[in-house]
Design a protein around this motif. Sequence first.
Motif, PDB file in Angstrom:
ATOM      1  N   HIS A 297       0.964  -1.182  -0.015  1.00 16.99           N
ATOM      2  CA  HIS A 297      -0.018  -0.084   0.033  1.00 16.99           C
ATOM      3  C   HIS A 297       0.971   1.117   0.221  1.00 16.99           C
ATOM      4  N   GLU A 298       0.398   2.289  -0.807  1.00 10.63           N
ATOM      5  CA  GLU A 298       1.203   3.396  -0.786  1.00 10.63           C
ATOM      6  C   GLU A 298       1.732   4.130   0.400  1.00 10.63           C
ATOM      7  N   GLU A 299       0.822   4.024   1.511  1.00  8.33           N
ATOM      8  CA  GLU A 299       1.058   4.733   2.687  1.00  8.33           C
ATOM      9  C   GLU A 299       2.449   3.871   3.469  1.00  8.33           C
ATOM     10  N   VAL A 300       2.094   2.628   3.325  1.00 12.29           N
ATOM     11  CA  VAL A 300       3.338   1.689   4.109  1.00 12.29           C
ATOM     12  C   VAL A 300       4.346   1.785   3.448  1.00 12.29           C
TER      13      VAL A 300
ATOM     14  N   ARG B 218       6.446   7.838  12.723  1.00  8.05           N
ATOM     15  CA  ARG B 218       5.922   7.098  11.566  1.00  8.05           C
ATOM     16  C   ARG B 218       5.679   5.929  11.512  1.00  8.05           C
ATOM     17  N   ALA B 219       6.404   4.973  11.934  1.00  4.95           N
ATOM     18  CA  ALA B 219       6.064   3.476  12.086  1.00  4.95           C
ATOM     19  C   ALA B 219       4.892   3.159  12.990  1.00  4.95           C
ATOM     20  N   GLU B 220       4.661   3.996  13.990  1.00 10.11           N
ATOM     21  CA  GLU B 220       3.243   3.844  14.751  1.00 10.11           C
ATOM     22  C   GLU B 220       2.052   4.456  14.261  1.00 10.11           C
ATOM     23  N   ARG B 221       2.418   5.116  13.303  1.00 10.15           N
ATOM     24  CA  ARG B 221       1.078   5.771  12.829  1.00 10.15           C
ATOM     25  C   ARG B 221       0.497   4.650  11.766  1.00 10.15           C
ATOM     26  N   ILE B 222       1.178   3.885  11.199  1.00  6.89           N
ATOM     27  CA  ILE B 222       0.535   2.796  10.559  1.00  6.89           C
ATOM     28  C   ILE B 222       0.722   1.455  11.374  1.00  6.89           C
ATOM     29  N   ALA B 223       0.516   1.451  12.713  1.00  8.74           N
ATOM     30  CA  ALA B 223       0.180   0.229  13.574  1.00  8.74           C
ATOM     31  C   ALA B 223       1.437  -0.547  13.570  1.00  8.74           C
ATOM     32  N   GLY B 224       2.803   0.047  13.440  1.00 10.27           N
ATOM     33  CA  GLY B 224       4.245  -0.712  13.410  1.00 10.27           C
ATOM     34  C   GLY B 224       4.946  -0.238  14.592  1.00 10.27           C
TER      35      GLY B 224
ATOM     36  N   ARG C  11       9.139  -2.661  11.892  1.00  6.45           N
ATOM     37  CA  ARG C  11       8.443  -3.787  11.611  1.00  6.45           C
ATOM     38  C   ARG C  11       6.773  -3.148  11.415  1.00  6.45           C
ATOM     39  N   VAL C  12       6.140  -3.246  10.387  1.00 10.77           N
ATOM     40  CA  VAL C  12       4.885  -2.722  10.197  1.00 10.77           C
ATOM     41  C   VAL C  12       3.957  -4.082   9.478  1.00 10.77           C
TER      42      VAL C  12
END
Length: 417
Positions: A316-319, A387-393, A410-411
Amino acid sequence: MTDLAGVEQRWAAYFRWGPYGLLAAGTLLSLASVDAVGMSTAERYTAVVLVGAAVVLQLAWGSWSRDRPHAPSVPGGCYYFARAALGFALSWCNPFFAFYAAAGFVGPDRLVRGRALQLGLLCTAVTIAGSQAGGMPLHGPLNWAVFGGLLCVHISLIVVFGRLAAREEERTRIQTGTISELERTNAALQQALDENAALHAQLLVQAREAGVADERRRLAAEIHDTIAQGLTGIIAQLQVVANAPDLATARTHLERASDLARHSLGEARRSVHNLAPVALADAGLPEALKKTVAEWGERTGARAEFTVTGTTEQLHEEVAATLLRIAQEALSNISRHAAASRAGVTLSFLGEEVILDIRDDGSGFDPLAVPARTGTGGFGLPGMRARAERIAGSLTVESEPGHGTAVSARVPLVRHD
């Protein structure tokens, strides 16, 4: 509540005018039957006096009760039994006056209660039964037998209708309680709705403020990861130009500085419009990381390697953008602080996770001395972690002074739609 008010108004109208109508009906029928009934002169004069007394009683009661609710009371009981006595006396003079006595059957519970009510109904039943049996005084066994039968019928009707009235009163009481409870519930519900509306408005304001703050943090991080890093690279290239031994070397570094300026300008424009990084515009994450690592190695002169493990997926683009920005920030930190001669970047696809590892053999540092998060979201390591935590990483850092640094992000593996 409107129906109850209407009922009370009708009862008030009856208590004010009903007895007058019954008294008028009894009086007219009595006048018409004076000769048929055989009223004596004394009975006629007595009836006139009693009718006048009844009118006075009704006027007095109407004046007293006009602005008062009709509920059992001592004055109401006195009025009820005085009217019953006048009805009995008038019926003794002429049976047709029983019409006035019959008023005792209508709404007695609004004047008296308990044993007084039962006694008043019995008196009224006696008066009506006596009038229907031929008038009082009773003469002969036949009249007494008819009177007894009629009295039993009236008492039976009083008992039956009394029970029905009690049931209806209980039902009315329950309905009134239910209506009151519904009104309280509706009031509480309206209060809850008002509170919810206020809370909704407050949440909208907070969401708007949070959106503005999040957009500011995003732009700040993007500026840091694009323009700031680009300017740092340009400054480094210009410093090399200033110390270049020949024109060819100077031209080479000037071209690199120019490329970095154009690249940074493109990244700035895409950041403002919240688009994916330039490196991801025409390629996937592995290709973008490979190019980024190669350019970083050329720019810094350090040995840089990039490796992909596992089955490559289109992310996905955001990841993809998040992992690329983390890699860019980590490499920028290495060039500015680590003085490393080697750096390695590994992108691993493991089931439902994507892991990005960045390692270097630089000077290292003490991770405990670096705050996990700053008050404004921060840049550098705090920004990478955000940044990582923003996508549950998540992001972990392993380092030790003099032994290099390893950064691992890790994401979740979210595939491109």
